[in-house]
Design a protein around this motif. Structure first.
Motif, short mmCIF file in Angstrom:
data_model
loop_
_atom_site.label_atom_id
_atom_site.label_comp_id
_atom_site.label_asym_id
_atom_site.label_seq_id
_atom_site.Cartn_x
_atom_site.Cartn_y
_atom_site.Cartn_z
N GLU A 37 -15.96 19.84 3.89
CA GLU A 37 -16.06 19.06 5.22
C GLU A 37 -15.14 18.05 5.45
N LYS A 38 -15.00 17.14 4.05
CA LYS A 38 -13.76 16.12 4.33
C LYS A 38 -12.64 16.33 4.69
N LEU A 39 -12.20 17.53 3.91
CA LEU A 39 -10.78 18.24 4.15
C LEU A 39 -10.52 18.52 5.87
N ALA A 40 -11.58 19.18 6.29
CA ALA A 40 -11.74 19.65 7.51
C ALA A 40 -11.59 18.24 8.39
N GLY A 41 -12.42 17.23 8.10
CA GLY A 41 -12.51 16.21 8.99
C GLY A 41 -11.20 15.49 9.00
N GLU A 42 -10.46 15.39 8.11
CA GLU A 42 -9.36 14.67 7.96
C GLU A 42 -8.18 15.31 9.06
N GLU A 43 -8.44 16.59 9.02
CA GLU A 43 -7.18 17.35 9.93
C GLU A 43 -7.80 17.04 11.40
N VAL A 44 -9.09 17.30 11.84
CA VAL A 44 -9.55 16.94 12.91
C VAL A 44 -8.91 15.80 13.54
N LEU A 45 -8.90 14.61 12.73
CA LEU A 45 -8.40 13.31 13.46
C LEU A 45 -6.84 13.22 13.32
N GLN A 46 -6.15 14.09 12.41
CA GLN A 46 -4.90 14.10 12.43
C GLN A 46 -4.37 14.87 13.98
N ILE A 47 -5.05 15.97 14.24
CA ILE A 47 -4.61 16.63 15.43
C ILE A 47 -4.98 15.68 16.63
N GLU A 95 -14.45 32.05 -3.18
CA GLU A 95 -15.19 31.86 -4.44
C GLU A 95 -15.20 30.35 -4.66
N ASP A 96 -16.50 29.97 -5.07
CA ASP A 96 -16.55 28.48 -5.24
C ASP A 96 -15.64 28.11 -6.47
N PRO A 97 -14.72 27.19 -6.64
CA PRO A 97 -13.79 26.88 -7.57
C PRO A 97 -14.61 26.39 -8.77
N ALA A 98 -15.42 25.65 -8.40
CA ALA A 98 -16.42 25.16 -9.48
C ALA A 98 -17.52 25.98 -10.19
N GLU A 99 -17.77 26.98 -9.26
CA GLU A 99 -18.80 27.72 -10.06
C GLU A 99 -18.63 29.22 -9.75
N LYS A 100 -18.18 29.87 -10.91
CA LYS A 100 -17.76 31.19 -10.92
C LYS A 100 -18.96 32.23 -10.16
N GLY A 101 -18.69 33.07 -9.35
CA GLY A 101 -19.59 34.17 -8.83
C GLY A 101 -20.25 33.47 -7.50
N LYS A 102 -20.23 32.13 -7.50
CA LYS A 102 -20.87 31.44 -6.23
C LYS A 102 -19.74 31.59 -5.08
N HIS A 103 -20.22 31.89 -3.81
CA HIS A 103 -19.33 31.90 -2.77
C HIS A 103 -19.64 30.84 -1.77
N ILE A 104 -18.58 30.04 -1.20
CA ILE A 104 -18.91 29.18 -0.26
C ILE A 104 -18.29 29.53 1.21
N ASN A 105 -19.12 29.24 2.18
CA ASN A 105 -18.48 29.45 3.55
C ASN A 105 -17.47 28.27 3.71
N VAL A 106 -16.28 28.51 4.15
CA VAL A 106 -15.14 27.58 4.49
C VAL A 106 -15.62 26.54 5.75
N TRP A 107 -15.09 25.55 5.76
CA TRP A 107 -15.38 24.76 6.68
C TRP A 107 -14.04 24.57 7.88
N GLN A 108 -14.35 24.92 8.99
CA GLN A 108 -13.26 25.44 10.08
C GLN A 108 -13.16 24.16 11.33
N ASN A 109 -11.95 24.36 11.61
CA ASN A 109 -11.52 23.40 12.88
C ASN A 109 -10.94 24.14 13.84
N SER A 110 -11.11 23.80 15.23
CA SER A 110 -10.38 24.48 16.15
C SER A 110 -9.97 23.25 17.17
N TRP A 111 -9.02 23.59 17.56
CA TRP A 111 -8.42 22.45 18.51
C TRP A 111 -7.49 22.99 19.66
N GLY A 112 -7.45 22.12 20.84
CA GLY A 112 -6.60 22.91 22.03
C GLY A 112 -6.48 21.87 23.23
#
Ligand code: 87C
Ligand code: MG
Length: 508
Positions: A168-178, A246-263
């Motif tokens: 969420e943090k990485l997505a949030g940074e990009e939201v503001l950059q754009i 795949e969750d880099p911190a926990e093998k076998g665990k999957h995480i949904n990615v955090w997305q942005n869209s901007w227009g």
């Protein structure tokens, strides 16, 4: 007369239609209502924005893509929670030739549903993140409301960026950059000031997590206008479309990615026209003007000798060459059979920021005469100095246009902490900053309370024209002042504690 037949003050909406038509930016597409032809003057502006924005997002690591313009009902189903919200605006293709299509397809109104099945396919590992694509295209939204060039059209050009991040943090940074890039397009290129902020729950993109926005202000009617949006979609769409890593911190665990869209869309051009234009027509900030300086020969009367004419013509070419080599987009108006006055009106109508008049009298004094489009100020510049003085003057015009618009927005963005003062403030062409609880229901109520119905009371001497209620425009990142502890929401029917000052206004 070829010029604008109404004043911006008296009849803003007709003024606007005439300007975009007579400045040769737009042509109405008479075949089908709600569609407009964008002519070279418009495409020049759009391409300046596109070149600048493309360079900026490429530097951020965003790649370009191009997805099909149609989407199937099936993929629309996936985002059904907010599909019903906009189903009425979808345009469908149901036949090819004389055959009905087995499965009708919709013309994209935006491309989330088109793109995200492929994001699910392409994004597998956290090493694929951040995943960032942008496309420049047109989208179709079959607006029911009255359409108007640039501001509300059934098809418009835009860019739509769609990115995926690990957190969420990485997505949030990009939201503001754009968002900041959008603000710079307005402020540095279009000379239009904007307020940066976050949309309230009512006004955010329904399918998203939160929406950030740049909000403009139109002095002529005191209305706010949404300029461009940068959304964090959270994990809403990655859950709908199963975009996981795949969750880099926990093998076998999957995480949904955090997305942005901007227009950002060609609406920006309409905002620029409305803010800078005047009763002579378009006023273009030099940054986006195809022609920055038009040279008009003057004083070539019958009494001028051939010799003077020849040297004048040669000097005019030297002036043009000097300006071109100084990076100034320069042209000359040698049209036969038109008076200088007629030419002045024509170039003023088209918004050319700087006119240079050059005649034998100027030549004799080794100067050029100039006229600024924005202020009308006239003066002379020694020919020997035009290579530096003219670019400086264009920069000054760019800055002055922004400064003037900024002053107007700042003056008409007022803190209101007494409910009785809200409507008078709106009627005085202001947007207001009020203490607000940020509850959606309360926002609905505020819109209702500020909508003045048609005044039926028989004794009303002049029946009160109904005026639209105020909507929230954004929660400004930059608050006007510290909210005093325990301040109540300004809505008289609400007793909740205010969360912050929120900008409200009548709007587009
Ligand atoms: O388009 C977006 C979200 C997002 N789309 C991509 C660019 C940025 C941002 O606008 C929101 N939205 C607005 N308006 C509409 C739709 C819609 O999804 C879909 C149907 C027609 C009306
Ligand atoms: Mg809409």
């Amino acid at each position: 007369i070829i010029g604008i037949t109404v004043s911006k003050q008296d009849n803003f909406s007709q003024w606007y239609q005439e300007v975009v038509l007579k400045a040769e930016m737009i042509e109405y597409y008479n075949e089908i209502s709600g569609f407009f032809i964008m002519r070279p003057a418009t495409m020049y502006i759009w391409n300046v924005i596109r070149k600048w924005f493309t360079a900026e997002i490429e530097a951020l690591g965003v790649d370009e893509t191009n997805f099909p313009m149609f989407l199937s009902a099936k993929s629309l189903e996936k985002e059904k929670d907010h599909v019903e919200g906009f189903a009425p605006e979808l345009a469908w293709v149901t036949k090819a030739g004389d055959k009905n299509l087995e499965v009708p397809v919709a013309v994209r109104p935006t491309s989330e549903a088109v793109m995200y099945p492929y994001y699910a396919k392409w994004i597998r590992s956290h090493r694929d993140l951040p995943f960032r694509l942008n496309q420049w295209n047109s989208v179709v939204r079959w607006e029911a409301k009255q359409t108007t060039p640039f501001l509300r059209a059934r098809e418009f050009l835009w860019q739509e960026g769609h990115t995926a991040h690990l957190t969420e943090k990485l997505a949030g940074e990009e939201v503001l950059q754009i968002l900041e890039l959008y603000a710079r397009i307005y402020e540095e290129i279009l000379a239009v000031p904007v307020v940066r902020g976050k949309k309230t729950e009512n006004e955010k993109f329904a399918g998203g997590y939160y929406t950030t926005t740049v909000e403009g202000y139109i002095p002529s009617n005191g209305r706010g206008i949404q300029g461009a949006t940068s959304h964090c979609l959270g994990q809403n769409f990655s859950k709908m479309f199963d975009i996981t890593v795949e969750d880099p911190a926990e093998k076998g665990k999957h995480i949904n990615v955090w997305q942005n869209s901007w227009g950002l869309s060609t609406r920006v051009i309409g905002v620029m026209v409305m803010i800078h234009g005047d009763d002579k027509g378009l006023v273009l900030p030099p940054r986006i003007s195809k022609i920055q300086v038009i040279i008009v020969p003057v004083g070539i009367t019958k009494s001028v000798t051939e010799e003077v004419k020849a040297s004048h013509a040669a000097q005019l070419q030297d002036i043009k060459k000097t300006l071109l080599s100084a990076g100034v987009r320069t042209d000359e108006d040698q049209r036969e059979g038109y008076t200088p006055a007629w030419k002045f009106n024509d170039w003023e109508l088209k918004g050319v920021p700087l006119r240079i008049e050059f005649g034998p009298k100027d030549a004799a004094k080794e100067v050029v005469s100039y006229a600024r489009r924005d202020t009308g100020e006239k003066g002379t510049i020694p020919i020997a100095e035009i290579g530096t003085k003219v670019p400086e003057l264009l920069e000054t015009i760019q800055k002055d246009l922004y400064t003037k618009a900024k002053a107007s927005f700042d003056e008409h963005r007022v803190v209101v902490e007494d409910w009785e003062k809200v409507t008078p403030a709106l009627d005085a062409k202001n947007v207001v900053l009020i203490p607000f609880c940020q509850e959606p229901k309360c926002e609905d109520k505020i819109k209702d309370l500020t909508t003045t119905k048609h005044d039926e009371s028989p004794d009303a001497s002049v029946p009160q024209a109904p005026s639209m209620g105020m909507k929230s425009l954004c929660i400004p990142f930059e608050q006007p002042k510290q909210l005093a502890e325990g301040t109540k929401c300004l809505n008289p029917e609400c007793q909740a504690t205010a969360q912050s000052y929120v900008m409200f206004g009548r709007s587009y």
